[in-house]
Design a protein around this motif. Structure first.
Motif, short mmCIF file in Angstrom:
data_model
loop_
_atom_site.label_atom_id
_atom_site.label_comp_id
_atom_site.label_asym_id
_atom_site.label_seq_id
_atom_site.Cartn_x
_atom_site.Cartn_y
_atom_site.Cartn_z
N UNK A 76 0.83 -1.19 0.00
CA UNK A 76 0.00 0.00 0.00
C UNK A 76 0.87 1.25 0.00
N UNK A 77 0.58 2.15 -0.90
CA UNK A 77 1.15 3.48 -0.76
C UNK A 77 0.41 4.19 0.37
N UNK A 78 0.90 5.36 0.77
CA UNK A 78 0.21 6.12 1.80
C UNK A 78 -1.24 6.35 1.39
N UNK A 79 -2.14 6.13 2.33
CA UNK A 79 -3.57 6.29 2.05
C UNK A 79 -3.92 7.77 2.09
N UNK A 80 -3.89 8.37 0.93
CA UNK A 80 -4.12 9.81 0.82
C UNK A 80 -4.55 10.13 -0.60
N UNK A 81 -5.27 11.21 -0.82
CA UNK A 81 -5.60 11.59 -2.19
C UNK A 81 -4.34 11.73 -3.04
N UNK A 82 -4.46 11.43 -4.31
CA UNK A 82 -3.29 11.44 -5.19
C UNK A 82 -2.60 12.81 -5.20
N UNK A 129 -9.00 -3.85 -7.48
CA UNK A 129 -8.62 -3.70 -8.88
C UNK A 129 -9.84 -3.54 -9.77
N UNK A 130 -11.01 -3.83 -9.19
CA UNK A 130 -12.25 -3.80 -9.96
C UNK A 130 -13.24 -2.79 -9.41
N UNK A 131 -12.90 -2.23 -8.25
CA UNK A 131 -13.76 -1.22 -7.60
C UNK A 131 -12.86 -0.11 -7.07
N UNK A 132 -13.11 1.10 -7.55
CA UNK A 132 -12.28 2.22 -7.14
C UNK A 132 -12.51 2.58 -5.67
N UNK A 133 -11.47 3.04 -5.01
CA UNK A 133 -11.57 3.50 -3.64
C UNK A 133 -10.73 4.75 -3.49
N UNK A 134 -11.30 5.78 -2.90
CA UNK A 134 -10.59 7.04 -2.72
C UNK A 134 -9.34 6.84 -1.87
N UNK A 135 -8.35 7.66 -2.11
CA UNK A 135 -7.11 7.71 -1.33
C UNK A 135 -6.23 6.47 -1.51
N UNK A 136 -6.50 5.66 -2.53
CA UNK A 136 -5.73 4.43 -2.75
C UNK A 136 -5.48 4.20 -4.23
N UNK A 182 -5.22 -0.39 6.73
CA UNK A 182 -6.45 0.25 6.25
C UNK A 182 -7.32 0.74 7.40
N UNK A 183 -7.50 -0.10 8.40
CA UNK A 183 -8.38 0.32 9.49
C UNK A 183 -7.69 1.26 10.47
N UNK A 184 -6.35 1.33 10.38
CA UNK A 184 -5.62 2.23 11.25
C UNK A 184 -5.28 3.56 10.59
N UNK A 185 -5.76 3.76 9.36
CA UNK A 185 -5.43 4.97 8.62
C UNK A 185 -6.16 6.19 9.20
N UNK A 186 -5.72 7.36 8.80
CA UNK A 186 -6.35 8.61 9.20
C UNK A 186 -7.69 8.75 8.49
N UNK A 192 -12.84 5.52 3.71
CA UNK A 192 -13.32 4.16 3.92
C UNK A 192 -12.74 3.52 5.18
N UNK A 193 -12.01 4.28 5.98
CA UNK A 193 -11.38 3.70 7.17
C UNK A 193 -12.40 3.01 8.07
N UNK A 194 -13.53 3.62 8.29
CA UNK A 194 -14.54 3.05 9.19
C UNK A 194 -15.09 1.73 8.69
N UNK A 195 -15.23 1.59 7.37
CA UNK A 195 -15.75 0.35 6.82
C UNK A 195 -14.79 -0.81 7.08
N UNK A 196 -13.50 -0.55 6.96
CA UNK A 196 -12.51 -1.60 7.23
C UNK A 196 -12.43 -1.91 8.72
N UNK A 197 -12.58 -0.91 9.55
CA UNK A 197 -12.60 -1.16 10.99
C UNK A 197 -13.80 -2.02 11.35
N UNK A 198 -14.95 -1.80 10.70
CA UNK A 198 -16.15 -2.59 10.97
C UNK A 198 -15.96 -4.04 10.55
#
Length: 234
Positions: A76-82, A129-136, A182-186, A192-198
């Motif tokens: 994973x690169x840093x989870x942040x907008x490009x 790879x088949x579903x876009x996700x912001x900051x990734x 992912x779940x520990x990201x800012x 999507x951090x909350x979804x991965x934490x869930x």
């Protein structure tokens, strides 16, 4: 999951070559099997691919009933907008996640061309790879690229005598260090951090061992490669 797959593949009659940044003392070859661990950084994949090609060319092709390449590395690169991304971080993620599997696949297919046994390439992809996700963007792009180059290779191999069977397989959501990232990201930078934490909180992550078993079962299917891009969940 890579370690879990390696442990499950160490069976009598198998010769396993593992490529990773660090060797792992936990891997021990049982009687009748063989294990090699190559320490390498896949961010610099050209010499690794050359070594793989040379090693394969030195083997007695008639000895092997099948030969398989599994591309599992990713980062994973840093989870942040490009717009806020670090260039070196992006380059690292794309080299490991896309360039390395392409280089290794090219070396593998070239070196085993004409081998009589079954030839397979399994690329470990992702639903991202088949579903876009912001900051990734880097991770999503690497996995999307993996899917699409696998489609291209499937077309290349379809017309060859004993062409390789190839598949880019999404393994499901697995309880790995990447999930912890992912779940520990800012949450301010990664919506999507909350979804991965869930997913973790609700126990919806597959263990690496179970995921490895499902992936290897898919690899062993008689119709492996019928779909160039697939999901282990069907």
């Amino acid at each position: 999951m890579g370690l879990a797959m390696a442990e499950q593949l160490l069976q009598a009659g198998h010769h396993l070559v593992c490529i990773s940044r660090q060797t792992n003392a936990q891997l021990v070859a049982p009687a009748g099997s063989a294990l090699e661990q190559w320490q390498a950084d896949l961010a610099d994949s050209v010499p690794v691919a050359q070594r793989l090609g040379t090693w394969l060319q030195q083997q007695d092709a008639a000895r092997w009933s099948s030969v398989t390449l599994i591309n599992n590395a990713g980062t994973l690169a840093q989870l942040t907008p490009l717009r806020d991304a670090d260039g070196a971080d992006l380059a690292q993620a794309l080299r490991v996640g896309l360039e390395a599997p392409m280089q290794l696949t090219a070396a593998f297919l070239g070196a085993t061309r004409g081998w009589p046994g079954q030839r397979r390439v399994l690329n470990i992809s992702s639903g991202l790879g088949r579903r876009a996700m912001a900051a990734s963007a880097a991770y999503c792009a690497a996995k999307a690229g993996m899917d699409h180059f696998t489609r291209c290779v499937a077309l290349d191999e379809a017309g060859q005598v004993n062409g390789a069977k190839v598949c880019s397989l999404a393994p499901g959501v697995i309880d790995t260090d990447m999930q912890a990232q992912l779940r520990g990201a800012d949450a301010g930078a990664f919506a999507d951090q909350g979804a991965f934490a869930d997913l973790h909180r609700k126990g919806q992550l597959t263990s690496p061992g179970d995921a490895a078993a499902r992936v290897l079962a898919y690899l062993g299917r008689g119709d492996f490669g019928a779909e160039a891009v697939a999901d282990v969940r069907g």
